[in-house]
Design a protein around this motif. Structure first.
Motif, PDB file in Angstrom:
ATOM      1  N   GLU A 261       0.822  -1.208   0.000  1.00 36.52           N
ATOM      2  CA  GLU A 261       0.000   0.000   0.000  1.00 36.52           C
ATOM      3  C   GLU A 261       0.858   1.262   0.000  1.00 36.52           C
ATOM      4  O   GLU A 261       0.560   2.231  -0.718  1.00 36.52           O
ATOM      5  CB  GLU A 261      -0.912  -0.014   1.212  1.00 36.52           C
ATOM      6  N   ALA A 262       1.942   1.253   0.775  1.00 36.46           N
ATOM      7  CA  ALA A 262       2.804   2.430   0.858  1.00 36.46           C
ATOM      8  C   ALA A 262       3.506   2.701  -0.473  1.00 36.46           C
ATOM      9  O   ALA A 262       3.629   3.854  -0.906  1.00 36.46           O
ATOM     10  CB  ALA A 262       3.831   2.245   1.970  1.00 36.46           C
ATOM     11  N   ILE A 263       3.991   1.664  -1.134  1.00 32.64           N
ATOM     12  CA  ILE A 263       4.664   1.862  -2.422  1.00 32.64           C
ATOM     13  C   ILE A 263       3.657   2.209  -3.505  1.00 32.64           C
ATOM     14  O   ILE A 263       3.920   3.040  -4.384  1.00 32.64           O
ATOM     15  CB  ILE A 263       5.464   0.602  -2.790  1.00 32.64           C
ATOM     16  N   GLY A 278       4.706   5.448 -13.970  1.00 35.67           N
ATOM     17  CA  GLY A 278       5.099   4.156 -14.531  1.00 35.67           C
ATOM     18  C   GLY A 278       5.293   3.060 -13.517  1.00 35.67           C
ATOM     19  O   GLY A 278       5.810   1.991 -13.848  1.00 35.67           O
ATOM     20  N   LEU A 279       4.858   3.286 -12.267  1.00 36.93           N
ATOM     21  CA  LEU A 279       5.080   2.302 -11.198  1.00 36.93           C
ATOM     22  C   LEU A 279       3.932   1.300 -11.139  1.00 36.93           C
ATOM     23  O   LEU A 279       2.759   1.680 -11.206  1.00 36.93           O
ATOM     24  CB  LEU A 279       5.218   3.022  -9.856  1.00 36.93           C
ATOM     25  N   THR A 280       4.272   0.040 -11.020  1.00 40.76           N
ATOM     26  CA  THR A 280       3.300  -1.029 -10.747  1.00 40.76           C
ATOM     27  C   THR A 280       3.858  -1.931  -9.663  1.00 40.76           C
ATOM     28  O   THR A 280       5.070  -2.134  -9.577  1.00 40.76           O
ATOM     29  CB  THR A 280       3.002  -1.864 -12.004  1.00 40.76           C
ATOM     30  N   VAL A 281       2.980  -2.445  -8.832  1.00 39.40           N
ATOM     31  CA  VAL A 281       3.369  -3.314  -7.713  1.00 39.40           C
ATOM     32  C   VAL A 281       2.549  -4.593  -7.804  1.00 39.40           C
ATOM     33  O   VAL A 281       1.311  -4.547  -7.813  1.00 39.40           O
ATOM     34  CB  VAL A 281       3.141  -2.621  -6.358  1.00 39.40           C
ATOM     35  N   ILE A 467      12.218   3.699  -4.182  1.00 41.00           N
ATOM     36  CA  ILE A 467      11.511   2.540  -3.634  1.00 41.00           C
ATOM     37  C   ILE A 467      12.234   2.021  -2.393  1.00 41.00           C
ATOM     38  O   ILE A 467      11.602   1.605  -1.411  1.00 41.00           O
ATOM     39  CB  ILE A 467      11.383   1.443  -4.706  1.00 41.00           C
ATOM     40  N   GLN A 468      13.550   2.053  -2.404  1.00 38.09           N
ATOM     41  CA  GLN A 468      14.312   1.599  -1.245  1.00 38.09           C
ATOM     42  C   GLN A 468      14.014   2.437  -0.002  1.00 38.09           C
ATOM     43  O   GLN A 468      13.777   1.904   1.082  1.00 38.09           O
ATOM     44  CB  GLN A 468      15.799   1.659  -1.574  1.00 38.09           C
ATOM     45  N   ARG A 469      14.003   3.771  -0.153  1.00 39.71           N
ATOM     46  CA  ARG A 469      13.696   4.641   0.985  1.00 39.71           C
ATOM     47  C   ARG A 469      12.277   4.418   1.480  1.00 39.71           C
ATOM     48  O   ARG A 469      12.010   4.422   2.682  1.00 39.71           O
ATOM     49  CB  ARG A 469      13.894   6.108   0.586  1.00 39.71           C
ATOM     50  N   ARG A 470      11.356   4.224   0.550  1.00 38.03           N
ATOM     51  CA  ARG A 470       9.965   3.962   0.942  1.00 38.03           C
ATOM     52  C   ARG A 470       9.860   2.663   1.718  1.00 38.03           C
ATOM     53  O   ARG A 470       9.130   2.572   2.712  1.00 38.03           O
ATOM     54  CB  ARG A 470       9.099   3.895  -0.316  1.00 38.03           C
ATOM     55  N   LEU A 471      10.577   1.665   1.282  1.00 37.91           N
ATOM     56  CA  LEU A 471      10.553   0.369   1.965  1.00 37.91           C
ATOM     57  C   LEU A 471      11.110   0.486   3.382  1.00 37.91           C
ATOM     58  O   LEU A 471      10.498   0.003   4.352  1.00 37.91           O
ATOM     59  CB  LEU A 471      11.350  -0.652   1.150  1.00 37.91           C
ATOM     60  N   LEU A 472      12.270   1.108   3.517  1.00 35.28           N
ATOM     61  CA  LEU A 472      12.904   1.198   4.838  1.00 35.28           C
ATOM     62  C   LEU A 472      12.049   1.986   5.815  1.00 35.28           C
ATOM     63  O   LEU A 472      11.869   1.585   6.974  1.00 35.28           O
ATOM     64  CB  LEU A 472      14.283   1.825   4.696  1.00 35.28           C
ATOM     65  N   SER A 473      11.518   3.119   5.375  1.00 32.81           N
ATOM     66  CA  SER A 473      10.706   3.928   6.287  1.00 32.81           C
ATOM     67  C   SER A 473       9.405   3.239   6.651  1.00 32.81           C
ATOM     68  O   SER A 473       8.952   3.292   7.806  1.00 32.81           O
ATOM     69  CB  SER A 473      10.410   5.292   5.648  1.00 32.81           C
ATOM     70  N   THR A 474       8.785   2.542   5.683  1.00 32.13           N
ATOM     71  CA  THR A 474       7.526   1.851   5.959  1.00 32.13           C
ATOM     72  C   THR A 474       7.734   0.704   6.933  1.00 32.13           C
ATOM     73  O   THR A 474       6.937   0.518   7.875  1.00 32.13           O
ATOM     74  CB  THR A 474       6.915   1.328   4.654  1.00 32.13           C
ATOM     75  N   VAL A 475       8.780  -0.072   6.743  1.00 29.86           N
ATOM     76  CA  VAL A 475       9.044  -1.191   7.645  1.00 29.86           C
ATOM     77  C   VAL A 475       9.364  -0.683   9.050  1.00 29.86           C
ATOM     78  O   VAL A 475       8.887  -1.246  10.059  1.00 29.86           O
ATOM     79  CB  VAL A 475      10.199  -2.061   7.097  1.00 29.86           C
TER      80      VAL A 475
END
Length: 531
Positions: A261-263, A278-281, A467-475
């Motif tokens: 959801e965060a990404i 252009g982002l898809t998850v 995406i890496q920064r989003r992942l680290l902050s979300t976790v």
């Protein structure tokens, strides 16, 4: 088959199939024309064939004339300017004995090959000319023979040229339509094409060999974190054992849902400066081809959605779950990918971050993107190429022998049953059509066959780091919200952000250069420790 990231394979396959039909039809018409003239007018038909073969050998001799001229100039030491054959060079080059011997052998091999081809073509010219002379002398008393032969040759040439021009225009028109191709409705696809369309977007990827992320291009440096799940300081017990959770405060699917959801929010932002276009998850399951039997059976019984959810809780099985983040840019030519794996085992959260990049296709596959690649100029170029290739069409008639085999295989794939899955048989994909078009050397997966664009490299690294920064902050926020101590995680995250690579093994880890790219690396552990 391999997944298609930022690319739809079905329109390309339909275009290839249309082109094959156009070329095969043109060859059938030319062969039928030659057979008709040969049966109705045997002498004229034979003479037409001989003249066409003679024209082919003469054309090949003309094509090889520039190479022979360059070879002669090289032998005379005159030097050659511009692009020449591979043996082109200057006599002032290195004088090392080893280099000279290697160049001499290479020069000798290409000289022998050029000489052999020239002799073959000249021999063909002489034989065809001799046959023509003999046939004209044998039929010299026949009145009007020359006129009849000339008339037959003109008819054959005109009809064959017309067929070639029509085929070239049809293929070029189809190629130009491919530039703005839209997804084809399932009702207009054959059974085989529908299967391909399903597999290229299927969440289950079956790979072959050692490249798990088949179709994803070249990989950057990956990192991983093993975070021990202990209670936050305000919720700890008195001893070490009391710091751990008796029952974990969350499940893997909870963290996965929050991270997805965060990404995904990066794609749906209204402000263009907050949005990552252009982002898809998507969630994907990867399994090796020789172990895909049980996975495919579970897909048939439970469906792909249920399988993905079950594999998420089975991190030690043959199938692996990844959250795949794809960023498509440069009008679909450039694709940045991030594969994120997470699991809960031994009261520890394991995170794996695998970045990949899929480069643009080579110039060979971008002809319609170049100036003059579409429109009337492109059609005119196609007609000119068709006229230049006319002498070679007679020698391409042998390809009609392959037509029945191709049609039989296509019919079986269209109407036949699905292939049976046998145990211990590798049914995985080794590469994708989109990946092969980039020039990636699969034997040396760290090299490309063409130069990299600096701006494209910057865009790929930027997307991956966002995406890496989003992942680290979300976790980190997720763990803190569930009363999990995040002090160790913050240290790991800061090391990654600053350009380091986390290694959870023993020894000393030294960050070198950037997190991504060819200049990043990990220092060797201290003596006596494991890497």
């Amino acid at each position: 088959m391999a997944p298609s990231y930022g690319f739809d394979l079905v329109p390309v396959l339909r275009h290839a199939w249309f082109s094959w039909w156009a070329e095969s039809t043109e060859r059938v018409l030319l062969l039928g024309l030659l057979v008709f003239i040969g049966v109705r007018y045997p002498l004229e038909g034979l003479l037409v064939v001989v003249v066409l073969v003679l024209g082919f050998f003469c054309w090949r001799c003309l094509q090889m004339a520039p190479k022979r001229l360059q070879y002669a100039r090289y032998r005379l030491g005159l030097g050659i300017s511009g692009n020449g054959p591979s043996w082109r060079g200057q006599r002032e080059s290195s004088r090392k004995p080893g280099v000279q011997r290697q160049r001499s052998r290479h020069f000798q091999d290409e000289r022998e090959q050029l000489t052999a081809q020239s002799k073959l073509h000249m021999r063909g010219v002489k034989i065809c000319a001799a046959i023509l002379i003999v046939m004209f002398m044998f039929d010299i008393e026949r009145r009007g023979a020359a006129t009849s032969v000339l008339r037959s040759m003109v008819i054959v040439v005109m009809l064959a040229t017309a067929a070639g021009i029509v085929g070239a225009v049809l293929q070029q028109s189809a190629l130009m339509r491919l530039r703005h191709a839209r997804p084809v409705p399932p009702g207009r696809l054959s059974r085989r094409m529908e299967r391909i369309a399903e597999q290229q977007v299927s969440p289950v990827t079956i790979y072959s060999g050692s490249r798990s992320f088949v179709g994803a291009g070249l990989g950057f440096r990956r990192w991983s974190i093993a975070q021990r799940l202990i209670k936050a300081k305000g919720h700890r017990g008195k001893n070490e054992q009391a710091q751990e959770w008796e029952e974990l405060p969350f499940k893997t699917e909870d963290l996965l849902g929050r991270l997805s959801e965060a990404i995904e929010d990066l794609r749906t932002e209204d402000d263009p400066e907050l949005r990552l276009p252009g982002l898809t998850v998507k969630e994907r399951v990867f399994v090796k081809g020789v172990r895909a039997t049980s996975v495919l059976r579970r897909v048939a019984e439970k469906g792909t959605g249920r399988l993905v959810a079950e594999v998420l809780t089975e991190p030690g099985g043959a199938a692996r779950h990844y959250l795949v983040c794809t960023v498509v840019s440069w009008d679909g030519d450039l694709v940045a990918l991030v594969f994120v794996h997470m699991s809960l085992q031994g009261r520890t959260l394991y995170l794996e971050f695998v970045p990949q990049e899929l480069r643009p296709p080579q110039d060979l596959y971008n002809v319609i993107e170049e100036p003059g690649g579409t429109g009337g100029r492109a059609l005119l170029s196609a007609i000119v190429r068709s006229l230049e290739e006319f002498p070679f069409r007679v020698f391409d008639l042998w390809r009609l022998v392959l037509v029945p085999a191709v049609l039989c295989k296509a019919l079986l794939a269209w109407r036949g049953p699905e292939p049976s899955i046998r145990r211990a048989v590798d049914i995985g994909a080794r590469a994708s059509a989109r990946e092969n078009a980039t020039g990636l050397d699969h034997d040396n997966s760290s090299a490309w066959d063409h130069d990299e664009d600096e701006f494209q490299t910057t865009d790929v690294v930027r997307s991956i780091k966002i995406i890496q920064r989003r992942l680290l902050s979300t976790v980190e926020d997720f763990l803190g919200a569930h009363k999990v101590d995040t002090s160790e995680f913050r240290d790991y995250a800061m090391t990654i952000i600053k350009g380091g690579i986390v290694n959870m093994g023993g020894g000393t880890v030294t960050a070198q250069g950037n997190t991504f790219g060819d200049h990043s690396g990990i220092g060797k552990p201290s003596s006596g420790d494991d890497e």
